[in-house]
Design an enzyme around this catalytic site. Structure first.
Site, short mmCIF file in Angstrom:
data_model
loop_
_atom_site.label_atom_id
_atom_site.label_comp_id
_atom_site.label_asym_id
_atom_site.label_seq_id
_atom_site.Cartn_x
_atom_site.Cartn_y
_atom_site.Cartn_z
CB CYS A 195 15.18 71.62 26.79
SG CYS A 195 15.62 73.34 27.12
CD GLU B 32 9.50 68.01 30.11
OE1 GLU B 32 9.30 67.85 28.89
OE2 GLU B 32 10.48 68.62 30.56
CB SER C 99 3.55 55.29 59.42
OG SER C 99 3.25 55.48 58.04
N GLY C 100 0.33 54.40 58.99
CA GLY C 100 -0.93 55.06 58.63
C GLY C 100 -0.76 55.80 57.31
CB VAL D 179 0.04 56.61 50.78
CG1 VAL D 179 -0.38 55.87 49.53
CG2 VAL D 179 -0.93 57.74 51.08
CG ASP D 180 4.85 55.99 50.41
OD1 ASP D 180 3.93 56.14 49.59
OD2 ASP D 180 5.74 56.83 50.60
CE LYS E 230 2.76 59.43 48.69
NZ LYS E 230 3.59 59.10 49.86
#
Ligand code: XMP
Length: 511
Positions: free
Chosen positions: A82, A171, A223-224, A226-227, A367
């Site tokens: 673009c 994309e 913290s519970g 995912v990361d 993520k």
């Protein structure tokens, strides 16, 4: 172990992170960097290819970002998308003009000539356009490779120089063969080997962490989420018992989550995991507090205090693990917009821990890559596919004061909602879904008796990045089952409503 790398130069378009994610999904590591990188910096980075992203400007705007012509003379393959495509034409002496009509949305385009970019793509297919300017004359030595009825130069290039421009957005999913075109650029033009895999990443990070940490001590706040779970598991894989994790249980997690953290990481993986059971302490601090921002601030501050107490017991450590991921790294370099909600995360922890260095093993990952690394490490789906969950937890899903009774009602209602969404096979299709206790009571009738109980709201949204969201069209019969079950099985709930607001104007969470 140096991977091949592709450089994505960011000219400010809205899909820029997506370009980098697509390339990585295709097995090629790439970084998104500001478009003002100098020729020297680009050479030092040593990419196998460069992608110029789209952007909001016209190349003729006085403030439009341009590139040094020398970038196109490095002998490194370039793909302009673009605005990036217009910029290449403009820089090399082609012509860019305002199109008679802006083009948004799906268009059919046809290849006029074969090139490495067109391999495996039908002569005519659908692409996704979003532009006002377009290229009308290609630079000397370049050929027009594809067009649409209204965009004469949809794809152009010079095979010898390995420089190409595409007017559409390969994309986005609406470009039918967009991914194939990107794959062609990476593998047929840049000579990618596909050496970016999550299995490879794990092996490499474990080796790097072993070398870096040696026999030293490491601390991590879990913290519970995912990361932090994946970061801790990677470090644990590398240095085992030298890692201590502290899990501040603020008592505001969903049903079963606190127990799951202990069973997966302490019992299952054998981690040194300390659970600070601080539910009572948080409830006490939240007594009588109704204002959302005040609740958030109290929880954020209390979280750090509890962590500090545990960290003091452990004493000095050499390293502190943080679950920073790539979008955080990109975003932290940009201007911050207005604060709508004060987000609580582990950002304040470094000030209360006696440590020498921060370790961020996920700082290069998106993520979805973090989730894949988690799966690679053997973590269960319930951990790696966990939906986004706010740091202040259920406190911001209980309108008004947080009480023990409301927490119990909410946990049970939310659990039923989650169960039924999963049973209906909708879990992977909805970004977030949860129950909220509204701050109102209504009259009901249950078993011939009058009740006066809480209204529970169900919130479910679809989204790609939580910046905007739409309410999820959960089928009526599924909603009916959820409503029946909650009113029958959960005490203190006699009415269920479904939130049909998008973001904006609402936010995803209610507070
Ligand atoms: P909103 O409600 O602002 O939420 O539309 C956007 C996304 O952020 C999550 N969220 C939080 N995440 N700490 C977090 O780590 C927080 O304080 C917080 N507040 C909201 C929310 O669940 C949604 O995914």
């Amino acid at each position: 172990m140096q991977h091949q790398r592709v450089l994505v130069l960011d000219f400010g378009g809205q899909y820029n992170q997506l370009i980098a994610r697509r390339a990585r999904d295709l097995g090629v590591y790439c970084d998104l960097k500001p478009c003002d990188m100098t020729v020297g910096e680009i050479r030092a980075y040593d990419p196998i290819g460069i992608i110029f992203t789209g952007g909001p400007n016209s190349v003729y705007d006085p403030a439009a970002p341009h590139i040094d012509r020398a970038v196109l003379g490095l002998g490194i393959p370039v793909l302009g998308i673009c605005y990036g495509s217009q910029l290449i034409a403009y820089t090399l002496g082609g012509k860019v003009e305002h199109a008679a009509m802006s083009e948004y949305g799906k268009r059919e385009f046809s290849f006029l000539k074969e090139s490495p970019l067109s391999e495996g793509i039908p002569q005519t297919s659908v692409c996704w356009m979003s532009h006002t300017d377009h290229v009308t004359e290609v630079p000397d030595g370049f050929a027009v490779l594809a067009s649409t009825p209204t965009c004469p130069v949809t794809v152009y290039g010079n095979a010898e120089k390995a420089i190409y421009g595409v007017q559409f957005h390969p994309e986005v999913v609406h470009s039918e063969y967009g991914n194939k075109l990107l794959e062609n650029f990476l593998y047929r033009v840049c000579g990618a080997k596909g050496d970016w895999t999550m299995g490879g990443f794990v092996a490499e990070q474990v080796a790097l962490l072993k070398e870096k940490i040696g026999d030293k001590k490491v601390l991590c706040a879990m913290s519970g989420g995912v990361d932090s779970a994946v970061a801790a598991t990677l470090v644990h894989r590398a240095v085992g018992s030298q890692l201590t994790c502290v899990f501040v249980d603020h008592g505001l997690l969903r049903k079963g989550e606190s127990e799951e953290v202990m069973s997966v990481f302490k019992d299952g993986l054998g981690m040194n995991l300390i659970r600070a059971d601080a539910g009572e302490r948080f409830l006490k601090k939240l007594e009588g507090v109704c204002e959302p921002e005040e609740k958030r601030k109290i929880i954020g501050a209390e979280f750090i205090k509890v962590f500090e107490i545990e960290a003091k017991k452990i004493g000095a450590v050499d390293f502190l693990v943080q679950g920073t991921i790539y979008p955080d790294v990109i975003e932290s370099g940009k201007d911050k917009s207005a604060v709508i909600k004060s987000h609580h995360n582990v950002g304040g922890l470094p000030s209360v821990v006696d440590f020498k260095e921060i370790v961020e093993p996920l700082r290069d990952l998106f993520k979805d890559e973090v989730r894949r690394v988690g799966a690679e490490l053997g973590l269960p789906d319930s951990v790696v596919q966990r939906q986004p969950f706010p740091g202040p937890g259920l406190a911001i899903r209980i309108m008004g004061e947080v009480t023990r009774e409301k927490l119990e009602t909410l946990r049970d209602a939310d659990y039923i909602f989650r169960e039924e969404v999963a049973k209906a096979g909708l879990a992977g299709k909805i970004w977030q879904y949860f129950a909220v206790i509204t701050n109102s009571k209504t009259v009901g009738v249950q078993g011939d008796f009058r009740t006066y109980e809480n209204v529970i709201a169900l919130r479910a949204v679809t989204s790609v990045d939580a910046m905007t969201a739409d309410w999820a069209r959960i089928p009526y019969d599924v909603l009916e089952r959820i409503s029946n079950r909650i009113t029958n099985e959960v005490p203190h709930a006699n009415r269920i409503v479904y939130d049909i607001t998008s973001k904006p104007p609402a936010t995803i969470e209610w507070e």
